[in-house]
Design a protein around this motif. Sequence first.
Motif, PDB file in Angstrom:
ATOM      1  N   ASP A 279       0.745  -1.195  -0.006  1.00 42.04           N
ATOM      2  CA  ASP A 279       0.051  -0.174  -0.025  1.00 42.04           C
ATOM      3  C   ASP A 279       0.914   1.271  -0.113  1.00 42.04           C
ATOM      4  N   ALA A 280       2.227   1.266   0.076  1.00 37.50           N
ATOM      5  CA  ALA A 280       2.811   2.353   0.162  1.00 37.50           C
ATOM      6  C   ALA A 280       2.891   3.175  -1.501  1.00 37.50           C
ATOM      7  N   TYR A 285       9.310   3.221   0.635  1.00 38.34           N
ATOM      8  CA  TYR A 285       8.510   2.382   1.382  1.00 38.34           C
ATOM      9  C   TYR A 285       7.898   1.223   0.568  1.00 38.34           C
ATOM     10  N   ALA A 286       7.737   1.503  -0.891  1.00 35.47           N
ATOM     11  CA  ALA A 286       7.196   0.356  -1.798  1.00 35.47           C
ATOM     12  C   ALA A 286       8.289  -0.589  -1.777  1.00 35.47           C
ATOM     13  N   GLY A 287       9.467  -0.074  -1.888  1.00 33.66           N
ATOM     14  CA  GLY A 287      10.709  -0.726  -2.202  1.00 33.66           C
ATOM     15  C   GLY A 287      10.950  -1.600  -0.862  1.00 33.66           C
ATOM     16  N   LYS A 288      10.725  -0.971   0.070  1.00 34.59           N
ATOM     17  CA  LYS A 288      11.006  -1.869   1.477  1.00 34.59           C
ATOM     18  C   LYS A 288       9.942  -3.025   1.522  1.00 34.59           C
ATOM     19  N   GLN A 289       8.608  -2.578   1.156  1.00 29.10           N
ATOM     20  CA  GLN A 289       7.512  -3.800   1.163  1.00 29.10           C
ATOM     21  C   GLN A 289       8.003  -4.806   0.403  1.00 29.10           C
ATOM     22  N   LEU A 290       8.357  -4.562  -0.720  1.00 33.05           N
ATOM     23  CA  LEU A 290       8.683  -5.580  -1.721  1.00 33.05           C
ATOM     24  C   LEU A 290      10.000  -6.506  -1.173  1.00 33.05           C
ATOM     25  N   GLN A 291      10.757  -5.894  -0.737  1.00 39.29           N
ATOM     26  CA  GLN A 291      11.987  -6.431  -0.330  1.00 39.29           C
ATOM     27  C   GLN A 291      11.568  -7.378   1.063  1.00 39.29           C
ATOM     28  N   ARG A 292      10.780  -6.901   1.875  1.00 39.53           N
ATOM     29  CA  ARG A 292      10.205  -7.678   3.024  1.00 39.53           C
ATOM     30  C   ARG A 292       9.585  -9.009   2.481  1.00 39.53           C
ATOM     31  N   ALA A 293       8.789  -8.584   1.341  1.00 34.81           N
ATOM     32  CA  ALA A 293       8.047  -9.843   0.803  1.00 34.81           C
ATOM     33  C   ALA A 293       9.029 -10.751   0.188  1.00 34.81           C
ATOM     34  N   SER A 294      10.177 -10.307  -0.326  1.00 33.79           N
ATOM     35  CA  SER A 294      10.945 -11.288  -0.954  1.00 33.79           C
ATOM     36  C   SER A 294      11.618 -12.107  -0.037  1.00 33.79           C
ATOM     37  N   GLY A 318       2.184  -8.606  -8.761  1.00 33.81           N
ATOM     38  CA  GLY A 318       1.120  -7.711  -9.374  1.00 33.81           C
ATOM     39  C   GLY A 318       1.630  -6.277  -8.969  1.00 33.81           C
ATOM     40  N   GLU A 319       2.327  -6.137  -7.627  1.00 36.72           N
ATOM     41  CA  GLU A 319       2.904  -4.902  -7.514  1.00 36.72           C
ATOM     42  C   GLU A 319       4.077  -4.429  -8.146  1.00 36.72           C
ATOM     43  N   GLU A 350       5.131   8.146  -6.012  1.00 37.62           N
ATOM     44  CA  GLU A 350       5.406   9.699  -5.392  1.00 37.62           C
ATOM     45  C   GLU A 350       7.036   9.514  -4.841  1.00 37.62           C
ATOM     46  N   PRO A 351       7.562  11.057  -4.985  1.00 37.72           N
ATOM     47  CA  PRO A 351       8.984  11.010  -4.302  1.00 37.72           C
ATOM     48  C   PRO A 351       8.848  10.802  -2.933  1.00 37.72           C
ATOM     49  N   SER A 352       9.777  10.570  -2.292  1.00 37.40           N
ATOM     50  CA  SER A 352      10.161  10.665  -0.799  1.00 37.40           C
ATOM     51  C   SER A 352      11.703  10.725  -0.539  1.00 37.40           C
ATOM     52  N   TYR A 353      11.778  11.467   0.525  1.00 41.17           N
ATOM     53  CA  TYR A 353      13.120  11.913   1.279  1.00 41.17           C
ATOM     54  C   TYR A 353      14.053  12.620   0.241  1.00 41.17           C
ATOM     55  N   GLY A 354      13.129  13.508  -0.646  1.00 41.73           N
ATOM     56  CA  GLY A 354      13.979  14.332  -1.732  1.00 41.73           C
ATOM     57  C   GLY A 354      14.496  13.584  -2.889  1.00 41.73           C
ATOM     58  N   SER A 355      13.655  12.368  -3.243  1.00 40.49           N
ATOM     59  CA  SER A 355      14.159  11.503  -4.299  1.00 40.49           C
ATOM     60  C   SER A 355      13.948  12.241  -5.570  1.00 40.49           C
ATOM     61  N   ASP A 356      13.042  13.276  -5.574  1.00 41.82           N
ATOM     62  CA  ASP A 356      12.991  14.113  -6.805  1.00 41.82           C
ATOM     63  C   ASP A 356      14.019  14.914  -7.020  1.00 41.82           C
TER      64      ASP A 356
END
Length: 598
Positions: A279-280, A285-294, A318-319, A350-356
């Motif tokens: 849901d990130a 945070y989407a990356g962290k969710q994916l690695q957690r799942a891996s 799907g993600e 979306e950007p986060s932590y200044g990723s843009d």
Amino acid sequence: MLPPTNSWLAPAVFAPADRPVFTGTLSVRLRADGLGLGLPQPQAAAGVLMGAHPDHVQLGLPADDYVLERVDELSGTFAYRQGGKTTGRVTMAEGWPYVAYAAVTAQSVELPASAVAADGGATAEIGGTTYRFVTDGSLSGTTLDLTEGGSLVVYAEPAGASDADKAALLAGAVPLRATDVAYAVEDGRASTTFTYDTGGTPTVLASLPHQAVTTDGDPLDVTVPSVHGDLRLTTGSEATFAVAAEEPVLELDLANLDDAERARVVEQLRADLASVRFDARDSYYAGKQLQRASQLYRLAAGLGLTDEASALKEKMVGELDQWFDPEGCATRAERCFAYDATLHGLVGMEPSYGSDEFNDHHFHYGHMLYALGVLAADDPGLVERFGAVADAVAHDIAAPEQTGAFPQRRSFDDWWGHSWASGTAPFGDGNNQESSSEAVNAWSGLTLWADAAGDEVMAEQARWLLANETATALEYWVAPELPEEYGHSSVGIGWQGKRDFATFFDADPSAVVGIQLIPMSPTHAAYLAREPEAVQAMVDAAVPDGEPAGRPLVDYVIMAQALTDPGRAAAMLDRLPAEQVDNGNSLAYLTAFVLGQD
């Protein structure tokens, strides 16, 4: 030339006016009508080791602005201009203890007020340091007259230099044309060769503590102080060193689990699998969710939960379908990648932590590439399905060569041997990196993806990056040599000109330690286990009373404790509130990791 985000030069290119850049030896502050440079002197206090820029040497140049004109692997050249016309060029390089100025027009350059004539040009004592000015121009008082094509090379003479050292430094004060970096990974070693093109005349090179270099010259008997330790000096124009090669480790060793422990892990694993969600909206945070799942996926497969692993893989795909859709950002503003044509790279939306602003790309994208690499290793169809965008993501952080779309190795600094996290580095202490462990994770993930995709060039580079980032994570963050006044055994943020026991988000020692452990994959366990005393010191700093409750990122600290004292870690795990498990971790993986160390 593409914009050098995430580089040692970034402060002089993107940041507010007059931010210094650090070459490893000297620091240099460019200004519109000249520059200031100096040799930083490390000073330690509680939680900080500072090597601030000293504006010792002031050079007045006939200019009213400057612009970056050229950049290669280790060096950069800034053109100084007056009324839009180039009047001179300043060249600096990492690992090169000089700053060189070349006059494009006949001109006068103002040296410091204390400068006096000396062999080769002039010398000045400023702030307790001797600076030498080597030139082919003519000196009248403190005014240096240069003809068109004339040169000036400035350097600091290290304290304690012998006459032979001084002669070598003087002889090495020659203009620098360009630099080059070559690497190879073979026979269990990752080797690096730096070449400095000075037109055939030997110069002097500086090396960091982790670089046991051999050169085509001879070592000097004097070193240069820095916040990262004393830098060795050698003559020559080429330097080679090697560190141990590394491989990603995917599987936890569960052989030590007894029946009761295995049942406990399986029960928790089923609970965590049932609650997996994506849901990130942002790339971190989407990356962290994916690695957690891996990690859950590999754990389920290793424990024989085949159906559960297959179901989780379907969710992950799907993600990944969202993030790695080439047209994703055409139809939505999140879970997609957009190309920034100004800074020449991909921005996860979306950007986060200044990723843009190109902060932390290797952290964010490393988690994603790790997850995709895990799944694609035994499913070639995913390479075809996601390869176009995944390759672009990989090239954003680590293109083997510069292309029209991406700079070469954006996130990684070849000389320092590790990455820089800030895109534009608007700081007075140079660029920085906080999470050494997430940087290691980036190159672990890149290796997995490159192997799955069959990209041999990227795979060799990824292993070289992984080896060097691992070596420097241990050398400068986990088990560094620090003065007693610093008062801590590890580093939270490494800067070019400073080292902090701190983070950008939480001052709690558990956060400072935990950010050097996240995401604690089996790869991290492998290299951290080589420094048990340092790891235990980190744990003791994070949880001095052994109580985990209320401490940020403490789940990773418990995993580190398991590497040195599994029994104590198991007891801490039993007292850990479930809600304190980080969103990039899971209680099942944490439990399997800790119990598997017995």
